[in-house]
Design an enzyme around this catalytic site. Structure first.
Site, short mmCIF file in Angstrom:
data_model
loop_
_atom_site.label_atom_id
_atom_site.label_comp_id
_atom_site.label_asym_id
_atom_site.label_seq_id
_atom_site.Cartn_x
_atom_site.Cartn_y
_atom_site.Cartn_z
CG ASP A 11 49.45 9.93 -37.20
OD1 ASP A 11 48.34 9.98 -36.66
OD2 ASP A 11 50.28 10.85 -37.12
CG ASP A 130 44.67 18.15 -37.50
OD1 ASP A 130 45.01 17.62 -36.42
OD2 ASP A 130 44.30 17.50 -38.49
#
Length: 258
Positions: A11, A130
């Protein structure tokens, strides 16, 4: 059972690798280029690179950083974050990515999945999803975008099916509830999606031990049936190596690439 893949997630925020818990309180943990090279040396099967602020800030992918990572690794490399057009997909692939992850932009513009698959092949188009528990959703899980900040009202199972019908060739399924907690993957969510779509499903969020990976990769009655498991904290800060994780999985009866 087909061999399962181990994937490391980087990330990235402001050009640096970051890690948080449930998409919050992110801290800087290093240089993504050097970290990618290290995990490649350890034998990781693939890398996933997410620019976690690109969509929220309304900007495209950081092509220079993508290019520098691609120069150091020679395995499949998936990039997501801020990719909102066919030109963004093209420029990201030209920078060195083999796969493109569409998450927020796929929800906002589903036709991008179809057009991306038509132009580049569905093997290049990955749905990043997500999802969080939601008792009001038909499947028990809802979809969020913009780094988990914005509820979409979409049911996770229905969105997965629709995205595949539009052309997505793979799904990276991230549990917001399990993200960074290290208590194990969201097995019910992963199995539900894996049983319902004809494309590979990558489990993401919650890995803390090799047994957690064995559980989510297992095709047994209590397993998650995932085709691959994505890890971050385990190798970033918990002392595990990709090779060591693979050895433990093999000992548990999970076939992996060595």
């Amino acid at each position: 059972m087909l061999k399962k893949r181990i994937i490391v997630c980087l990330d990235v925020k402001d050009g640096r690798t970051t890690k948080g818990v449930k998409f919050q309180n992110n801290v800087d943990i290093g240089d993504p280029v050097e970290m990618a090279a290290e995990y490649y040396a350890q034998g990781v099967d693939e890398l996933v690179f997410y620019d976690i602020m690109a969509s929220a800030r309304g900007r495209g992918p950081i092509l220079d950083l993508i290019s520098r990572v691609a120069e150091r690794v020679f395995i499949p490399f998936c990039v997501g974050g801020g990719i909102g057009s066919i030109e963004d997909i093209r420029s990201t692939i030209l920078a060195g990515a083999e796969k493109i992850s569409l998450n927020s932009q796929a929800v906002k513009n589903p036709s991008l999945i179809t057009e991306g698959a038509r132009v580049f092949g569905n093997q290049c188009i990955v749905l990043g999803m997500d999802a969080a528990r939601d008792a009001g959703a038909p499947s028990g899980y809802s979809v969020f975008i913009n780094g988990g900040r914005v509820a979409t009202g979409l049911d996770a199972l229905e969105w997965a099916k629709k995205a595949v019908s539009l052309g997505a060739g793979e799904i990276v399924l991230n549990s917001i509830d399990a993200d960074g907690v290290r208590n194990g993957f969201e097995i019910p969510l992963t199995r539900m999606i894996a049983e319902s779509v004809p494309v590979p499903v990558i489990a993401s969020g919650g890995g803390g031990t090799p047994q957690h990976l064995a559980d989510v990769l297992s095709d047994g009655p209590c397993g998650g049936m995932a085709d691959a498991a994505l890890v971050a904290s385990m190798v970033h800060s918990m002392g595990y190596t990709v090779g060591g994780i693979k050895e433990d999985l093999r000992a548990s009866g999970i076939p992996v690439r060595m």
